[in-house]
Design a protein around this motif. Structure first.
Motif, short mmCIF file in Angstrom:
data_model
loop_
_atom_site.label_atom_id
_atom_site.label_comp_id
_atom_site.label_asym_id
_atom_site.label_seq_id
_atom_site.Cartn_x
_atom_site.Cartn_y
_atom_site.Cartn_z
N GLY A 237 -39.30 -15.87 6.48
CA GLY A 237 -39.10 -14.63 5.75
C GLY A 237 -38.75 -13.43 6.62
O GLY A 237 -37.84 -12.67 6.27
N PRO A 238 -39.43 -13.21 7.76
CA PRO A 238 -39.06 -12.07 8.60
C PRO A 238 -37.61 -12.11 9.08
O PRO A 238 -36.95 -11.08 9.16
CB PRO A 238 -40.04 -12.20 9.78
CG PRO A 238 -41.21 -12.91 9.23
CD PRO A 238 -40.66 -13.89 8.24
N LEU A 239 -37.10 -13.31 9.35
CA LEU A 239 -35.73 -13.43 9.80
C LEU A 239 -34.74 -13.22 8.66
O LEU A 239 -33.67 -12.64 8.84
CB LEU A 239 -35.51 -14.80 10.45
CG LEU A 239 -36.34 -15.05 11.71
CD1 LEU A 239 -36.21 -16.50 12.17
CD2 LEU A 239 -35.89 -14.11 12.83
N VAL A 240 -35.10 -13.70 7.46
CA VAL A 240 -34.26 -13.45 6.28
C VAL A 240 -34.19 -11.95 6.01
O VAL A 240 -33.11 -11.40 5.74
CB VAL A 240 -34.81 -14.20 5.04
CG1 VAL A 240 -34.16 -13.70 3.76
CG2 VAL A 240 -34.59 -15.70 5.20
N THR A 241 -35.33 -11.27 6.08
CA THR A 241 -35.34 -9.82 5.90
C THR A 241 -34.49 -9.13 6.95
O THR A 241 -33.69 -8.24 6.64
CB THR A 241 -36.78 -9.28 5.95
OG1 THR A 241 -37.58 -9.96 4.99
CG2 THR A 241 -36.81 -7.78 5.65
N ALA A 242 -34.65 -9.54 8.21
CA ALA A 242 -33.90 -8.92 9.30
C ALA A 242 -32.40 -9.11 9.12
O ALA A 242 -31.61 -8.18 9.35
CB ALA A 242 -34.36 -9.49 10.64
N LEU A 243 -31.99 -10.30 8.71
CA LEU A 243 -30.57 -10.57 8.49
C LEU A 243 -30.04 -9.76 7.31
O LEU A 243 -28.93 -9.21 7.37
CB LEU A 243 -30.35 -12.07 8.26
CG LEU A 243 -28.91 -12.53 8.04
CD1 LEU A 243 -28.00 -12.09 9.17
CD2 LEU A 243 -28.87 -14.06 7.88
N THR A 244 -30.82 -9.67 6.24
CA THR A 244 -30.43 -8.87 5.08
C THR A 244 -30.23 -7.42 5.46
O THR A 244 -29.23 -6.78 5.10
CB THR A 244 -31.50 -8.99 3.97
OG1 THR A 244 -31.66 -10.35 3.61
CG2 THR A 244 -31.12 -8.17 2.76
N VAL A 245 -31.17 -6.87 6.20
CA VAL A 245 -31.09 -5.47 6.61
C VAL A 245 -29.90 -5.25 7.54
O VAL A 245 -29.18 -4.24 7.43
CB VAL A 245 -32.40 -5.03 7.29
CG1 VAL A 245 -32.27 -3.63 7.88
CG2 VAL A 245 -33.56 -5.08 6.30
N ALA A 246 -29.67 -6.20 8.45
CA ALA A 246 -28.54 -6.06 9.38
C ALA A 246 -27.22 -5.99 8.64
O ALA A 246 -26.34 -5.18 8.97
CB ALA A 246 -28.54 -7.22 10.38
N VAL A 247 -27.07 -6.82 7.61
CA VAL A 247 -25.82 -6.84 6.83
C VAL A 247 -25.68 -5.55 6.02
O VAL A 247 -24.61 -4.93 6.01
CB VAL A 247 -25.78 -8.07 5.90
CG1 VAL A 247 -24.62 -7.97 4.91
CG2 VAL A 247 -25.65 -9.35 6.72
N ILE A 248 -26.74 -5.12 5.36
CA ILE A 248 -26.65 -3.93 4.52
C ILE A 248 -26.44 -2.68 5.36
O ILE A 248 -25.66 -1.78 4.99
CB ILE A 248 -27.90 -3.81 3.63
CG1 ILE A 248 -27.91 -4.95 2.60
CG2 ILE A 248 -27.94 -2.47 2.91
CD1 ILE A 248 -29.09 -4.96 1.68
N GLU A 249 -27.09 -2.60 6.52
CA GLU A 249 -26.87 -1.45 7.39
C GLU A 249 -25.45 -1.45 7.96
O GLU A 249 -24.84 -0.38 8.14
CB GLU A 249 -27.90 -1.42 8.51
CG GLU A 249 -29.29 -1.03 8.03
CD GLU A 249 -30.26 -0.79 9.17
OE1 GLU A 249 -29.86 -0.97 10.35
OE2 GLU A 249 -31.42 -0.42 8.89
N ALA A 250 -24.89 -2.65 8.23
CA ALA A 250 -23.50 -2.73 8.68
C ALA A 250 -22.56 -2.24 7.57
O ALA A 250 -21.57 -1.55 7.85
CB ALA A 250 -23.16 -4.16 9.09
N ALA A 251 -22.88 -2.61 6.32
CA ALA A 251 -22.08 -2.14 5.19
C ALA A 251 -22.19 -0.63 5.03
O ALA A 251 -21.20 0.06 4.72
CB ALA A 251 -22.53 -2.84 3.91
N GLU A 252 -23.38 -0.09 5.26
CA GLU A 252 -23.58 1.36 5.16
C GLU A 252 -22.76 2.10 6.22
O GLU A 252 -22.15 3.13 5.95
CB GLU A 252 -25.06 1.68 5.31
CG GLU A 252 -25.41 3.13 5.09
CD GLU A 252 -26.90 3.40 5.26
OE1 GLU A 252 -27.32 4.51 4.91
OE2 GLU A 252 -27.62 2.51 5.77
#
Length: 306
Positions: A237-252
């Motif tokens: 879960g921590p890695l899934v969260t980290a990957l999700t955040v990395a993608v969304i912040e890149a989109a931002e």
């Protein structure tokens, strides 16, 4: 009234459905199939992948992050979480994902050891990123409280205060130091799973697999990323969260550079089972902001408490 209800590409979605009530088939799958651009999906089951993968693959690349073998996916590509860590702020964010994902919902935390352990973990993550180490080295450092190698790395790369912070923990009394290191070690425990580590560390002297780049992903047309994990011992879960955040912040970041400060084609994020596999502590504070950036999130929960 049996009338259709539509959300615009500036509306954010929050679904609360009980278990086995059709939220995946009624909401997640149609949203993914109708998305005009790239899609990010989190889940703890493979049904959403099976229902949409082939259709999405016709128009763009598909990535399935499956460190717990939920969809029996082989690690033909990898993502280095430390590629997200560019400074002490990003290191603190990554440590927060490990902290949130390692605890059961509603678990009591210690007012001293939990924040101290999270700060220590952030310092070690930054040291590993600066020195080009695999993320598993962070766990190795946590098992050796007297190892001051991270202190030297941080000082050498111009982070004297973070270096002092880690050095202060190493020099603390035995019980205090043991408590902080033990807390941080528990937060990073998912790194000990060899099946998980294959997805986030290079394999062999020369890595031949493709490395996932969140910034490249958000620039691709109709790309799809499925991030799968399940709660419990050995969770990724921590890695899934980290990957999700990395993608969304890149989109931002891409949206900020785009005309009007928003993505020209919206990015859809379907956070199914978010409370179980994507415990992003800052998500409520950022939710409405993403709508103005062209990042449309659909968070699916099972209860009001979640």
């Amino acid at each position: 009234t049996s009338q259709w209800l539509y959300g615009s590409w500036e509306d954010m979605h929050l679904d609360i459905w009980g278990p086995r009530t059709g939220k995946t088939t009624s909401r997640a799958v149609p949203a993914i199939l109708d998305a005009p651009g790239s899609v990010l999906v989190t889940s703890n089951k493979r049904d959403v992948v099976d229902a949409t993968r082939d259709v999405r693959a016709r128009t763009g690349p598909v990535w399935v992050f499956d460190p717990q073998q939920i969809a029996l996916e082989e690690p033909t590509w990898w993502w280095n979480p430390l590629s997200y860590v560019t400074d002490e702020v990003k290191a603190a964010k990554l440590a927060e994902h490990f902290a949130a994902g390692s605890r059961d919902p509603g678990a009591r935390t210690d007012a001293y050891f939990d924040p101290a352990g999270q700060d220590l973990l952030a310092g070690l993550l930054l040291a590993a990123a600066l020195d080009g180490r695999p993320i598993t080295d962070v766990y190795s450092w946590l098992t050796r409280p007297s190892n001051d190698e991270p202190v030297s790395i941080l000082e050498r790369h111009g982070y004297p205060l973070t270096s002092d912070q880690v050095a202060g923990v190493i020099a603390a009394p035995d019980k205090q130091r043991g408590g902080i290191y033990g807390t941080a070690q528990q937060m990073a425990s998912c790194l000990t799973n060899r099946a998980v580590s294959r997805w986030v560390t290079p394999q062999g002297a020369v890595e031949t697999r493709t490395h996932f780049d969140p910034e490249a992903f958000v620039r691709q047309a109709n790309a799809t990323l499925y991030s799968l994990s399940k709660e419990g011992r050995g969770t990724a879960g921590p890695l899934v969260t980290a990957l999700t955040v990395a993608v969304i912040e890149a989109a931002e970041e891409l949206a900020a550079k785009s005309a009007g400060g928003r993505l020209s084609t919206p990015l859809l994020g379907v956070l199914d089972e978010a409370a179980n596999v994507c415990r992003w502590r800052e998500l409520p504070n950022l939710y409405s902001h993403f709508g103005s950036r062209g990042i449309v999130l659909m968070t699916i929960l099972q209860s009001w408490s979640q």
